[in-house]
Scaffold this motif. Structure first.
Motif, mmCIF file in Angstrom:
data_model
loop_
_atom_site.group_PDB
_atom_site.id
_atom_site.type_symbol
_atom_site.label_atom_id
_atom_site.label_comp_id
_atom_site.label_asym_id
_atom_site.label_seq_id
_atom_site.Cartn_x
_atom_site.Cartn_y
_atom_site.Cartn_z
ATOM 1 N N THR A 54 9.439 4.691 -2.515
ATOM 2 C CA THR A 54 8.631 3.470 -2.546
ATOM 3 C C THR A 54 7.985 3.274 -1.184
ATOM 4 N N ARG A 55 6.740 2.811 -1.213
ATOM 5 C CA ARG A 55 6.072 2.449 0.037
ATOM 6 C C ARG A 55 5.176 1.249 -0.204
ATOM 7 N N SER A 56 4.907 0.524 0.851
ATOM 8 C CA SER A 56 3.977 -0.591 0.815
ATOM 9 C C SER A 56 2.699 -0.117 1.492
ATOM 10 N N MET A 57 1.550 -0.443 0.872
ATOM 11 C CA MET A 57 0.295 0.081 1.407
ATOM 12 C C MET A 57 -0.845 -0.894 1.165
ATOM 13 N N THR A 84 -8.639 -5.431 -3.421
ATOM 14 C CA THR A 84 -8.116 -5.397 -2.061
ATOM 15 C C THR A 84 -6.761 -6.090 -2.001
ATOM 16 N N GLY A 85 -5.830 -5.503 -1.271
ATOM 17 C CA GLY A 85 -4.534 -6.144 -1.080
ATOM 18 C C GLY A 85 -3.443 -5.163 -0.712
ATOM 19 N N THR A 86 -2.249 -5.702 -0.531
ATOM 20 C CA THR A 86 -1.081 -4.893 -0.206
ATOM 21 C C THR A 86 -0.308 -4.622 -1.488
ATOM 22 N N TYR A 87 -0.096 -3.354 -1.768
ATOM 23 C CA TYR A 87 0.550 -2.902 -2.996
ATOM 24 C C TYR A 87 1.915 -2.299 -2.698
ATOM 25 N N THR A 88 2.834 -2.455 -3.652
ATOM 26 C CA THR A 88 4.085 -1.710 -3.641
ATOM 27 C C THR A 88 3.867 -0.533 -4.577
ATOM 28 N N TRP A 89 4.040 0.670 -4.035
ATOM 29 C CA TRP A 89 3.766 1.916 -4.753
ATOM 30 C C TRP A 89 5.100 2.615 -4.951
ATOM 31 N N LYS A 90 5.502 2.809 -6.210
ATOM 32 C CA LYS A 90 6.810 3.379 -6.507
ATOM 33 C C LYS A 90 6.682 4.561 -7.466
ATOM 34 N N ASP A 91 7.379 5.635 -7.151
ATOM 35 C CA ASP A 91 7.442 6.832 -7.997
ATOM 36 C C ASP A 91 8.906 7.183 -8.219
ATOM 37 N N LEU A 106 2.078 0.743 -9.478
ATOM 38 C CA LEU A 106 1.393 0.050 -8.381
ATOM 39 C C LEU A 106 1.433 -1.435 -8.707
ATOM 40 N N SER A 107 2.010 -2.217 -7.804
ATOM 41 C CA SER A 107 2.083 -3.654 -8.056
ATOM 42 C C SER A 107 1.615 -4.432 -6.835
ATOM 43 N N LYS A 108 0.965 -5.543 -7.126
ATOM 44 C CA LYS A 108 0.456 -6.452 -6.093
ATOM 45 C C LYS A 108 0.773 -7.863 -6.563
ATOM 46 N N PRO A 109 1.327 -8.711 -5.701
ATOM 47 C CA PRO A 109 1.634 -10.079 -6.116
ATOM 48 C C PRO A 109 0.414 -10.762 -6.748
ATOM 49 N N GLY A 110 0.649 -11.406 -7.883
ATOM 50 C CA GLY A 110 -0.421 -12.116 -8.577
ATOM 51 C C GLY A 110 -1.229 -11.261 -9.533
ATOM 52 N N SER A 111 -0.917 -9.978 -9.621
ATOM 53 C CA SER A 111 -1.645 -9.056 -10.507
ATOM 54 C C SER A 111 -0.656 -8.327 -11.417
ATOM 55 N N ALA A 112 -1.163 -7.844 -12.540
ATOM 56 C CA ALA A 112 -0.322 -7.050 -13.449
ATOM 57 C C ALA A 112 -0.010 -5.698 -12.798
ATOM 58 N N THR A 113 1.184 -5.181 -13.033
ATOM 59 C CA THR A 113 1.586 -3.874 -12.518
ATOM 60 C C THR A 113 0.913 -2.777 -13.335
ATOM 61 N N ALA A 114 0.399 -1.761 -12.645
ATOM 62 C CA ALA A 114 -0.218 -0.605 -13.296
ATOM 63 C C ALA A 114 0.813 0.522 -13.337
ATOM 64 N N TYR A 115 0.801 1.290 -14.446
ATOM 65 C CA TYR A 115 1.765 2.375 -14.627
ATOM 66 C C TYR A 115 1.062 3.688 -14.941
ATOM 67 N N LEU A 116 1.709 4.767 -14.531
ATOM 68 C CA LEU A 116 1.312 6.122 -14.881
ATOM 69 C C LEU A 116 2.625 6.838 -15.215
#
Length: 138
Positions: A54-57, A84-91, A106-116
């Motif tokens: 996991t990383r924040s970016m 634009t924003g800071t995302y938590t990226w988890k694999d 990929l998740s960002k506060p206030g937005s839906a999480t995207a999945y792959l």
């Protein structure tokens, strides 16, 4: 006279460097990676532990190609627009009875999480690098 010529040559060289730098095109943003190496058992069970990284970016708004990585494989892939924003990226690599699942989010506060997700794959025993990459289209 030699001193005046060398001062003139130095000034001309400096002016040329400024013009060259100002006229250079902007380079595209770099591809970002979220990866980790892990040992995979060729015969996983649901009792095995998941492996994650996991990383924040901070990301600029735009369209990205998002691709999972497992060893030399680059699939699945999708294009995604990110604000634009800071995302938590988890694999993660998740072991199940007889197969693995690879998930990326990929998740960002206030937005839906995207999945792959690569829902089911087999892998011979060995050490593999897994994760995903984000390749900006700008």
């Amino acid at each position: 006279m030699a001193g005046k010529i060398s001062k003139f040559a130095a000034a001309a060289a400096a002016a040329t460097a400024v013009v060259t730098l100002a006229g250079s095109p902007a380079s595209a943003a770099d591809t970002a990676y979220n990866t980790r190496s892990v040992w995979l058992d060729g015969e996983p069970s649901g009792a095995n532990v998941s492996a994650c990284t996991t990383r924040s970016m901070y990301l600029a708004s735009g369209t990205y190609t998002w691709t999972q990585i497992l060893g030399g494989t680059r699939t699945p892939t999708r294009d995604i627009y990110l604000a634009t924003g800071t995302y938590t990226w988890k694999d993660c690599i998740v072991p199940h009875n007889g197969y693995y699942e690879q998930t990326s989010s990929l998740s960002k506060p206030g937005s839906a999480t995207a999945y792959l997700t690569d829902p089911s794959f087999l892998q011979p025993s060995g050490t593999y690098t897994f994760g995903s990459l984000l390749d900006p289209h700008f």
